[in-house]
Each structure stands twice: as C-alpha cells, then as structure tokens.
Scaffold this motif. Structure first.
Motif, PDB file in Angstrom:
ATOM      1  N   VAL A  80       0.835  -1.209   0.000  1.00 59.42           N
ATOM      2  CA  VAL A  80       0.000   0.000   0.000  1.00 59.42           C
ATOM      3  C   VAL A  80       0.868   1.258   0.000  1.00 59.42           C
ATOM      4  CG1 VAL A  80      -2.014  -1.049   1.105  1.00 59.42           C
ATOM      5  CG2 VAL A  80      -0.171  -0.117   2.525  1.00 59.42           C
ATOM      6  N   ASN A  81       0.330   2.327  -0.581  1.00 65.55           N
ATOM      7  CA  ASN A  81       0.992   3.632  -0.564  1.00 65.55           C
ATOM      8  C   ASN A  81       0.711   4.329   0.758  1.00 65.55           C
ATOM      9  OD1 ASN A  81       1.952   3.438  -3.244  1.00 65.55           O
ATOM     10  ND2 ASN A  81      -0.027   4.119  -4.042  1.00 65.55           N
ATOM     11  N   LEU A  82       1.720   4.987   1.321  1.00 69.28           N
ATOM     12  CA  LEU A  82       1.564   5.648   2.612  1.00 69.28           C
ATOM     13  C   LEU A  82       2.061   7.092   2.555  1.00 69.28           C
ATOM     14  CD1 LEU A  82       2.916   2.778   4.900  1.00 69.28           C
ATOM     15  CD2 LEU A  82       0.518   3.316   4.430  1.00 69.28           C
ATOM     16  N   GLU A  83       1.309   7.980   3.207  1.00 75.05           N
ATOM     17  CA  GLU A  83       1.717   9.383   3.334  1.00 75.05           C
ATOM     18  C   GLU A  83       1.180   9.946   4.642  1.00 75.05           C
ATOM     19  OE1 GLU A  83       1.087  13.841   1.417  1.00 75.05           O
ATOM     20  OE2 GLU A  83       0.086  12.129   0.481  1.00 75.05           O
ATOM     21  N   ARG A  84       2.055  10.590   5.404  1.00 77.25           N
ATOM     22  CA  ARG A  84       1.604  11.290   6.604  1.00 77.25           C
ATOM     23  C   ARG A  84       0.907  12.591   6.209  1.00 77.25           C
ATOM     24  NH1 ARG A  84       7.453  11.217   9.388  1.00 77.25           N
ATOM     25  NH2 ARG A  84       7.904  11.483   7.168  1.00 77.25           N
ATOM     26  N   ALA A  85       0.102  13.121   7.124  1.00 76.80           N
ATOM     27  CA  ALA A  85      -0.617  14.363   6.865  1.00 76.80           C
ATOM     28  C   ALA A  85       0.369  15.499   6.615  1.00 76.80           C
ATOM     29  CB  ALA A  85      -1.519  14.700   8.048  1.00 76.80           C
ATOM     30  N   LEU A  86      -0.088  16.470   5.811  1.00 73.00           N
ATOM     31  CA  LEU A  86       0.724  17.635   5.473  1.00 73.00           C
ATOM     32  C   LEU A  86       1.105  18.407   6.725  1.00 73.00           C
ATOM     33  CD1 LEU A  86       1.835  19.724   3.398  1.00 73.00           C
ATOM     34  CD2 LEU A  86      -0.470  20.711   3.356  1.00 73.00           C
ATOM     35  N   GLN A  87       2.372  18.760   6.823  1.00 75.87           N
ATOM     36  CA  GLN A  87       2.856  19.558   7.951  1.00 75.87           C
ATOM     37  C   GLN A  87       2.979  21.013   7.509  1.00 75.87           C
ATOM     38  OE1 GLN A  87       6.736  18.434   9.423  1.00 75.87           O
ATOM     39  NE2 GLN A  87       6.263  19.160  11.478  1.00 75.87           N
ATOM     40  N   GLY A  89       4.118  24.625   6.897  1.00 68.08           N
ATOM     41  CA  GLY A  89       5.447  25.223   6.875  1.00 68.08           C
ATOM     42  C   GLY A  89       6.427  24.498   5.985  1.00 68.08           C
ATOM     43  N   ARG A  90       6.065  23.282   5.531  1.00 66.25           N
ATOM     44  CA  ARG A  90       6.942  22.539   4.636  1.00 66.25           C
ATOM     45  C   ARG A  90       6.562  22.814   3.190  1.00 66.25           C
ATOM     46  NH1 ARG A  90       7.259  16.356   6.256  1.00 66.25           N
ATOM     47  NH2 ARG A  90       8.874  16.470   4.638  1.00 66.25           N
ATOM     48  N   ARG A  91       7.516  22.597   2.267  1.00 67.16           N
ATOM     49  CA  ARG A  91       7.214  22.745   0.849  1.00 67.16           C
ATOM     50  C   ARG A  91       6.116  21.763   0.465  1.00 67.16           C
ATOM     51  NH1 ARG A  91      12.901  23.117   0.779  1.00 67.16           N
ATOM     52  NH2 ARG A  91      13.644  25.142   0.034  1.00 67.16           N
ATOM     53  N   MET A  92       5.206  22.210  -0.385  1.00 67.03           N
ATOM     54  CA  MET A  92       4.092  21.359  -0.791  1.00 67.03           C
ATOM     55  C   MET A  92       4.247  20.952  -2.246  1.00 67.03           C
ATOM     56  SD  MET A  92      -0.004  22.053  -0.693  1.00 67.03           S
ATOM     57  CE  MET A  92      -1.128  20.855  -1.416  1.00 67.03           C
ATOM     58  N   GLY A  93       4.645  19.698  -2.459  1.00 66.52           N
ATOM     59  CA  GLY A  93       4.639  19.149  -3.806  1.00 66.52           C
ATOM     60  C   GLY A  93       3.244  18.617  -4.089  1.00 66.52           C
ATOM     61  N   GLY A  94       3.041  18.058  -5.258  1.00 63.17           N
ATOM     62  CA  GLY A  94       1.733  17.480  -5.568  1.00 63.17           C
ATOM     63  C   GLY A  94       0.619  18.510  -5.605  1.00 63.17           C
ATOM     64  N   HIS A  95      -0.525  18.177  -5.003  1.00 61.89           N
ATOM     65  CA  HIS A  95      -1.644  19.106  -4.927  1.00 61.89           C
ATOM     66  C   HIS A  95      -2.435  18.796  -3.658  1.00 61.89           C
ATOM     67  CE1 HIS A  95      -3.679  15.560  -6.677  1.00 61.89           C
ATOM     68  NE2 HIS A  95      -4.842  16.102  -6.346  1.00 61.89           N
ATOM     69  N   ILE A  96      -3.486  19.573  -3.402  1.00 62.85           N
ATOM     70  CA  ILE A  96      -4.271  19.371  -2.180  1.00 62.85           C
ATOM     71  C   ILE A  96      -5.086  18.084  -2.303  1.00 62.85           C
ATOM     72  CG2 ILE A  96      -6.122  20.288  -0.743  1.00 62.85           C
ATOM     73  CD1 ILE A  96      -5.221  23.092  -1.632  1.00 62.85           C
ATOM     74  N   VAL A  97      -4.819  17.138  -1.396  1.00 65.32           N
ATOM     75  CA  VAL A  97      -5.515  15.855  -1.373  1.00 65.32           C
ATOM     76  C   VAL A  97      -6.155  15.698   0.010  1.00 65.32           C
ATOM     77  CG1 VAL A  97      -5.263  13.351  -1.554  1.00 65.32           C
ATOM     78  CG2 VAL A  97      -3.860  14.859  -2.990  1.00 65.32           C
ATOM     79  N   THR A  98      -7.448  15.391   0.041  1.00 65.76           N
ATOM     80  CA  THR A  98      -8.162  15.328   1.317  1.00 65.76           C
ATOM     81  C   THR A  98      -8.127  13.938   1.952  1.00 65.76           C
ATOM     82  OG1 THR A  98     -10.285  14.756   0.309  1.00 65.76           O
ATOM     83  CG2 THR A  98      -9.750  17.112   0.510  1.00 65.76           C
TER      84      THR A  98
END
Length: 207
Positions: A80-87, A89-98
């Motif tokens: 499975v693909n895993l990603e922690r929630a957006l922090q 103050g950090r650079r944002m790659g990709g796009h807004i994903v809910t």
C-alpha cells in the motif's frame, strides 16, 4: 490534508474483521514523529492511527470506507501507498488531497512510452466532469497529472521514480485504484452551478 507525494510503501501485516475492520500495516518512515490519533493516507484513504509499534501501525476502517474504496480488496501481504498528513510550513509538492475517495477506478490499459508508463483508467462517467487535461488527480493517493480526459476514462503518465516507489509498479490491467478528483473542481462547480457562466465571467472582469 495530504499532498499526494507518497513517502513509502507498506505491507499489510494483519486484517482483523469483527464489528469493525482493523488493518495493521508494517512500515518505517511514516512512523517517524507519528502518534496515536494522527492521520496517515493508505492508498489515498485518510485513516486514523489507533495503535502503533516500532514497525507498524493499526487503523480502524469504517464500513463506508470499505464500500467506497479498494481497501476492501486488501489481503495480508498487499503493498500500500503511505503518506503522513501535510505539515504546515513545509514545501508542498503534488496538490491538495483530502484523503476522501470519490470513486474506484479500473486500469484498462498500461503501456510504456519511452521512459514513462501510460495508464488508462476507467471510472464512472459522473466523475469525469471534475477531470481536466493537465489538471491534478490522486490515484491510490498519488498526485498525478491528467494527460487525456475521456467520456468515462482518463489517462496519466507515470515516471520511473513513481513506478519504483509506489504501488503502480505492481499494478496492471484489471486492477482497481482509488480516485480522488481535485477538490478545487468541486468548489468551481458549486460556484458556477448557482450562476450563468457568462454572468460569472462579467462579475470577475473577464468579459
């Protein structure tokens, strides 16, 4: 809130069925700085960490989540693909994903084009209105750019790095993928739905 930039892939260690479903995922990177109650996207689905160890975390999966996503197809050993929630103050790659899945798509074609792979994914036609050529879309939680938007399908081009670091490297024709359309398209639809498009353009100085 997520970005669609996958941090690592994990392996389903256990699935416990009962009055609710609990899933245990073996991983490493996404455990760093994570505590019980935090959110982790699993194949693009936002889940809450309910328990964790040095090498895994557990999350409860609601019946609605199983109905609306491909998590119901997971087995022990699934990747499975895993990603922690957006922090903040950090650079944002990709796009807004809910992390809220709109529908489940099906890969109907996969072909190589030089160093890239082109995936053609069929979806319910009611969701294609939210998809635009060169726009953003999340496929199993991966932020990708739409190449072609059809009547009941779309295509995306995937670079070798993404193939290597995500579940798309394992998937082929016939496999299911979670789809989350760009949230901005839904807000635009809601805004335009209340007004004539020409009036809207006039109000904002475009015509």
């Amino acid at each position: 809130m997520f970005t669609g930039i996958i941090e690592e892939t994990g392996t389903v260690k256990n699935i416990i069925h009962g009055t609710f479903t609990k899933i245990v995922i073996k991983c490493s990177k996404v455990l760093e700085g994570t505590k019980i109650g935090d959110s982790i996207a699993v194949n693009g689905v936002c889940l809450t960490v309910t328990n964790m160890s040095n090498e895994s975390f557990a999350a409860d999966v609601m019946p609605e989540t199983l109905r609306a996503s491909n998590l119901k197809d997971l087995k022990i050993g699934s990747i499975v693909n895993l990603e922690r929630a957006l922090q903040v103050g950090r650079r944002m790659g990709g796009h807004i994903v809910t992390g809220h899945i709109d529908c489940v798509g099906k890969i109907i074609d996969k072909r190589q084009e030089k160093n890239a792979f082109i995936f053609k994914i069929a979806i319910n036609k009611e969701f294609t209105k939210y998809i635009a050529r060169k726009g953003s879309i999340a496929v199993d939680g991966i932020s990708l750019t739409v190449v072609e938007d059809g009547y009941d399908y779309f295509t995306v081009s995937v670079i070798p790095h993404t193939m290597l670091k995500t579940t798309l490297g394992y998937k082929g024709v016939g496999d299911s993928v979670n789809i989350e359309v760009d949230i901005l398209s839904k807000y635009v639809e809601k805004l335009i739905g209340k007004k004539d498009i020409k009036d809207l353009l006039k109000e904002n100085g475009f015509i």
